[in-house]
Design a protein around this motif. Structure first.
Motif, PDB file in Angstrom:
ATOM      1  N   SER A  39       0.829  -1.199   0.000  1.00 17.36           N
ATOM      2  CA  SER A  39       0.000   0.000   0.000  1.00 17.36           C
ATOM      3  C   SER A  39       0.867   1.254   0.000  1.00 17.36           C
ATOM      4  CB  SER A  39      -0.901   0.018   1.230  1.00 17.36           C
ATOM      5  OG  SER A  39      -0.123   0.218   2.408  1.00 17.36           O
ATOM      6  N   GLU A  40       0.248   2.371  -0.321  1.00 19.90           N
ATOM      7  CA  GLU A  40       0.987   3.631  -0.278  1.00 19.90           C
ATOM      8  C   GLU A  40       1.429   3.949   1.142  1.00 19.90           C
ATOM      9  OE1 GLU A  40       0.591   8.359  -1.523  1.00 19.90           O
ATOM     10  OE2 GLU A  40      -0.913   6.908  -2.189  1.00 19.90           O
ATOM     11  N   TYR A  41       0.582   3.593   2.114  1.00 22.84           N
ATOM     12  CA  TYR A  41       0.959   3.832   3.518  1.00 22.84           C
ATOM     13  C   TYR A  41       2.204   3.035   3.888  1.00 22.84           C
ATOM     14  CZ  TYR A  41       0.849   3.478   8.607  1.00 22.84           C
ATOM     15  OH  TYR A  41       1.197   3.483   9.933  1.00 22.84           O
ATOM     16  N   ALA A  42       2.239   1.748   3.520  1.00 21.40           N
ATOM     17  CA  ALA A  42       3.402   0.921   3.831  1.00 21.40           C
ATOM     18  C   ALA A  42       4.641   1.445   3.123  1.00 21.40           C
ATOM     19  CB  ALA A  42       3.131  -0.530   3.428  1.00 21.40           C
ATOM     20  N   TRP A  43       4.471   1.845   1.866  1.00 19.54           N
ATOM     21  CA  TRP A  43       5.599   2.329   1.068  1.00 19.54           C
ATOM     22  C   TRP A  43       6.149   3.648   1.632  1.00 19.54           C
ATOM     23  CZ3 TRP A  43       5.638   6.549  -2.623  1.00 19.54           C
ATOM     24  CH2 TRP A  43       6.798   6.576  -3.431  1.00 19.54           C
ATOM     25  N   ARG A  44       5.261   4.567   1.962  1.00 24.33           N
ATOM     26  CA  ARG A  44       5.722   5.874   2.453  1.00 24.33           C
ATOM     27  C   ARG A  44       6.246   5.801   3.891  1.00 24.33           C
ATOM     28  NH1 ARG A  44       5.029  10.014  -0.759  1.00 24.33           N
ATOM     29  NH2 ARG A  44       3.468   9.915  -2.441  1.00 24.33           N
ATOM     30  N   THR A  45       5.570   5.020   4.730  1.00 21.98           N
ATOM     31  CA  THR A  45       5.922   4.987   6.151  1.00 21.98           C
ATOM     32  C   THR A  45       7.158   4.154   6.432  1.00 21.98           C
ATOM     33  OG1 THR A  45       3.561   5.201   6.682  1.00 21.98           O
ATOM     34  CG2 THR A  45       5.020   4.506   8.466  1.00 21.98           C
ATOM     35  N   GLY A  46       7.306   3.028   5.718  1.00 26.10           N
ATOM     36  CA  GLY A  46       8.427   2.145   6.010  1.00 26.10           C
ATOM     37  C   GLY A  46       9.318   1.827   4.840  1.00 26.10           C
ATOM     38  N   GLY A  47       8.949   2.300   3.646  1.00 28.02           N
ATOM     39  CA  GLY A  47       9.711   1.983   2.454  1.00 28.02           C
ATOM     40  C   GLY A  47      10.732   3.048   2.091  1.00 28.02           C
ATOM     41  N   ALA A  48      11.066   3.113   0.807  1.00 28.80           N
ATOM     42  CA  ALA A  48      12.122   4.015   0.347  1.00 28.80           C
ATOM     43  C   ALA A  48      11.917   5.470   0.762  1.00 28.80           C
ATOM     44  CB  ALA A  48      12.256   3.905  -1.172  1.00 28.80           C
ATOM     45  N   PRO A  49      10.692   6.046   0.651  1.00 26.61           N
ATOM     46  CA  PRO A  49      10.515   7.450   1.029  1.00 26.61           C
ATOM     47  C   PRO A  49      10.769   7.726   2.514  1.00 26.61           C
ATOM     48  CG  PRO A  49       8.692   6.715  -0.341  1.00 26.61           C
ATOM     49  CD  PRO A  49       9.455   5.501   0.066  1.00 26.61           C
ATOM     50  N   SER A  50      10.702   6.696   3.351  1.00 23.77           N
ATOM     51  CA  SER A  50      10.851   6.909   4.793  1.00 23.77           C
ATOM     52  C   SER A  50      12.300   7.112   5.213  1.00 23.77           C
ATOM     53  CB  SER A  50      10.276   5.716   5.559  1.00 23.77           C
ATOM     54  OG  SER A  50      11.090   4.562   5.398  1.00 23.77           O
ATOM     55  N   LYS A  51      13.234   6.699   4.324  1.00 18.12           N
ATOM     56  CA  LYS A  51      14.662   6.775   4.641  1.00 18.12           C
ATOM     57  C   LYS A  51      14.986   6.004   5.937  1.00 18.12           C
ATOM     58  CE  LYS A  51      15.836  11.104   2.290  1.00 18.12           C
ATOM     59  NZ  LYS A  51      14.818  11.024   1.289  1.00 18.12           N
ATOM     60  N   THR A  52      14.250   4.939   6.185  1.00 18.89           N
ATOM     61  CA  THR A  52      14.534   4.045   7.311  1.00 18.89           C
ATOM     62  C   THR A  52      14.902   2.683   6.740  1.00 18.89           C
ATOM     63  OG1 THR A  52      12.238   3.277   7.517  1.00 18.89           O
ATOM     64  CG2 THR A  52      12.839   5.272   8.735  1.00 18.89           C
ATOM     65  N   SER A  53      15.130   1.728   7.612  1.00 17.87           N
ATOM     66  CA  SER A  53      15.463   0.376   7.174  1.00 17.87           C
ATOM     67  C   SER A  53      14.315  -0.211   6.374  1.00 17.87           C
ATOM     68  CB  SER A  53      15.752  -0.498   8.391  1.00 17.87           C
ATOM     69  OG  SER A  53      15.976  -1.830   8.014  1.00 17.87           O
ATOM     70  N   ALA A  54      14.564  -0.601   5.136  1.00 15.19           N
ATOM     71  CA  ALA A  54      13.485  -1.064   4.249  1.00 15.19           C
ATOM     72  C   ALA A  54      13.976  -2.164   3.333  1.00 15.19           C
ATOM     73  CB  ALA A  54      12.957   0.104   3.409  1.00 15.19           C
ATOM     74  N   MET A  55      13.023  -2.972   2.842  1.00 13.00           N
ATOM     75  CA  MET A  55      13.344  -3.972   1.826  1.00 13.00           C
ATOM     76  C   MET A  55      13.037  -3.433   0.429  1.00 13.00           C
ATOM     77  SD  MET A  55      10.314  -6.869   2.074  1.00 13.00           S
ATOM     78  CE  MET A  55      10.890  -7.753   0.614  1.00 13.00           C
ATOM     79  N   PHE A  56      12.503  -2.201   0.366  1.00  8.76           N
ATOM     80  CA  PHE A  56      12.243  -1.491  -0.894  1.00  8.76           C
ATOM     81  C   PHE A  56      11.253  -2.235  -1.785  1.00  8.76           C
ATOM     82  CE2 PHE A  56      16.618  -0.431   0.446  1.00  8.76           C
ATOM     83  CZ  PHE A  56      16.400   0.911   0.772  1.00  8.76           C
ATOM     84  N   ALA A  57      10.173  -2.700  -1.157  1.00  7.42           N
ATOM     85  CA  ALA A  57       9.105  -3.328  -1.924  1.00  7.42           C
ATOM     86  C   ALA A  57       8.405  -2.273  -2.775  1.00  7.42           C
ATOM     87  CB  ALA A  57       8.107  -3.991  -0.980  1.00  7.42           C
ATOM     88  N   PRO A  58       8.241  -2.498  -4.088  1.00  9.25           N
ATOM     89  CA  PRO A  58       7.636  -1.493  -4.978  1.00  9.25           C
ATOM     90  C   PRO A  58       6.165  -1.245  -4.659  1.00  9.25           C
ATOM     91  CG  PRO A  58       8.861  -3.144  -6.233  1.00  9.25           C
ATOM     92  CD  PRO A  58       8.719  -3.673  -4.836  1.00  9.25           C
ATOM     93  N   LEU A  59       5.760  -0.021  -4.786  1.00  8.11           N
ATOM     94  CA  LEU A  59       4.382   0.378  -4.545  1.00  8.11           C
ATOM     95  C   LEU A  59       3.430  -0.381  -5.468  1.00  8.11           C
ATOM     96  CD1 LEU A  59       2.360   2.367  -3.186  1.00  8.11           C
ATOM     97  CD2 LEU A  59       2.921   3.986  -5.027  1.00  8.11           C
ATOM     98  N   ASN A  60       2.292  -0.784  -4.910  1.00  9.90           N
ATOM     99  CA  ASN A  60       1.208  -1.439  -5.661  1.00  9.90           C
ATOM    100  C   ASN A  60       1.630  -2.750  -6.323  1.00  9.90           C
ATOM    101  OD1 ASN A  60      -0.670   0.576  -5.014  1.00  9.90           O
ATOM    102  ND2 ASN A  60       0.010   1.855  -6.733  1.00  9.90           N
ATOM    103  N   THR A  61       2.566  -3.448  -5.698  1.00 11.40           N
ATOM    104  CA  THR A  61       2.911  -4.800  -6.145  1.00 11.40           C
ATOM    105  C   THR A  61       2.491  -5.791  -5.067  1.00 11.40           C
ATOM    106  OG1 THR A  61       5.144  -4.701  -5.185  1.00 11.40           O
ATOM    107  CG2 THR A  61       4.880  -3.959  -7.475  1.00 11.40           C
TER     108      THR A  61
END
Length: 415
Positions: free
Chosen positions: A114-136
């Motif tokens: 989801s966009e929430y998961a992507w923004r909060t914990g993904g690449a945009p968050s600049k935190t530890s992430a597995m960089f899962a692509p949005l909407n996949t």
């Protein structure tokens, strides 16, 4: 409330070290008071002795336990709440593994990013992430590796939403399950340990949680020891637990770090039949985190050994019975009764039986009804071992129960 009865055994029992293999240790718990009857499994260690030989760590909060014995070998400020950072991801994984084991989700199921998961914990968050692509859609198997190896904050949120529909609903599941497995100093505000008000755990709770994962989900525990995770042919993540890479028998679990909390680590290692769990928290550097956890594990493996107290089937003592066809019920262990004591111990111990009683009949063979408390002569090491009814005791007739009641009133069963 019935009194807590204590029957002291031979005050200086002589026991011998075990030299056979494989070693069998029954469940042991160090508790602060007599165990209530019929309470199910013994409580996890609530108090522990000072470490033998004056061992100390510079970690502000720490605990070391023998997993097979449920025995705390060392603790320091283990019940104080602190910010656990990514170590709290272990609770997220506990729920994921529970859902897998129950068949409600499968490893191959794809969960939407989801966009929430992507923004909060993904690449945009600049935190530890597995960089899962949005909407996949990402398979659960990969998401688990994204948590255990890479500590991905996005992976945690994706799992939470996939299981519960929203992270908020998943967090409620986390807090409910924490109570179910005996975590008393934990409260979760999110699925990944990012800074949030009220998101706290204790070192003891982390050790309890680690033991729960190891014992309940052995089929999934291997994820914690995985050294690398290759994702989307674009990323190769390396396990952040430094002790997994060291040749000291460590096979999991999880690191954690935030500016607010310092460096922490939950790790478990096995040598022979002995498994230890260590938690350190609040350290200033990653090197301190690694070295303090390593030193504590090494100390634990070399400083304690098992001793045999009673062989399987041997009666330990008797407990008083009210309203039964017999006034006493024999007490036995669940198999051999072995203790974990400092390696320097001579084998001299003091022991006592504790139970709430007299115990009301009928009693079934195998009911847990008492606790054997054993103290080493050379140290304050304490083992508390559940004891079980060695035979069935039927209920007596009304007249005999009346006589038993009079005996309790008149003599308090000091027979």
């Amino acid at each position: 409330m019935p009194p807590a009865y204590r029957r002291r055994l031979n005050p200086a029992l002589s026991i011998r070290p075990l030299v056979y293999a494989p070693r069998r240790l029954i469940n042991i718990a160090v508790v602060g008071a007599a165990l209530a009857l019929g309470g199910g499994a013994a409580a996890f260690a609530q108090t522990a002795q000072k470490a033998a030989g004056g061992y100390e760590t510079k970690a502000p909060r720490a605990i070391l336990m023998d997993s097979g014995a449920d025995l705390v070998l060392y603790e320091k400020d283990a019940d104080t709440q602190f910010i656990p950072a990514s170590m709290s991801k272990l609770m997220t994984l506990a729920l994921v593994f529970r859902e897998l084991k129950a068949g409600r989700i499968k490893l191959e199921d794809g969960f939407n990013v989801s966009e929430y998961a992507w923004r909060t914990g993904g690449a945009p968050s600049k935190t530890s992430a597995m960089f899962a692509p949005l909407n996949t859609a990402v398979p659960v198997d990969e998401l688990i590796q994204g948590v255990t190896v890479q500590s991905g904050n996005d992976a945690c949120i994706i799992l939470a939403e996939g299981i519960a529909g929203s992270e908020e609903a998943f967090v409620k599941m986390m807090n409910d399950h924490a109570k179910e497995i005996g975590l008393t100093q934990s409260h979760f505000a999110n699925s990944n340990g990012l800074p949030a008000e009220g998101h706290v755990m204790s070192a003891r709770d982390l050790a309890i949680l680690a033991k729960h994962l190891i014992d309940t989900y052995p089929e999934y525990y291997h994820y914690f020891g995985q050294k690398e995770f290759k994702y989307r042919e674009k990323f190769t993540f390396r396990n952040r637990n430094p002790l997994v890479w060291a040749d000291i028998g460590v096979d999991g679990l999880k690191t954690g770090h935030l500016k607010e909390s310092g460096y922490g680590l939950v790790a478990s290692g096995k040598r022979g039949d002995q498994r230890l769990i260590v938690v350190v928290a609040g350290l200033e550097t990653a090197n301190d985190r690694e070295s303090e956890a390593r030193k504590m594990l090494e100390w634990g493996f070399k400083s304690f050994k098992p001793f045999r107290l009673f062989n399987e089937g041997v009666k330990v003592s008797d407990a008083l019975v009210w309203g039964g066809t017999q006034h006493y019920v024999p007490l036995v262990g669940n198999g051999n009764i072995d203790l974990l004591l400092p390696a320097s111990a001579t084998g001299a111990v003091s022991a006592s039986i504790i139970y709430d009683g007299p115990i009301k009949a009928p009693i079934r063979k195998g009911d847990q009804i008492a606790t054997l408390r054993v103290n080493a002569a050379e140290s304050s090491a304490t083992n508390e071992i559940p004891l079980y009814a060695g035979e069935d005791i039927g209920q007596s007739n009304f007249a005999m129960r009346g006589i038993d009641s009079l005996l309790v009133l008149a003599f308090g069963w000091l027979l």
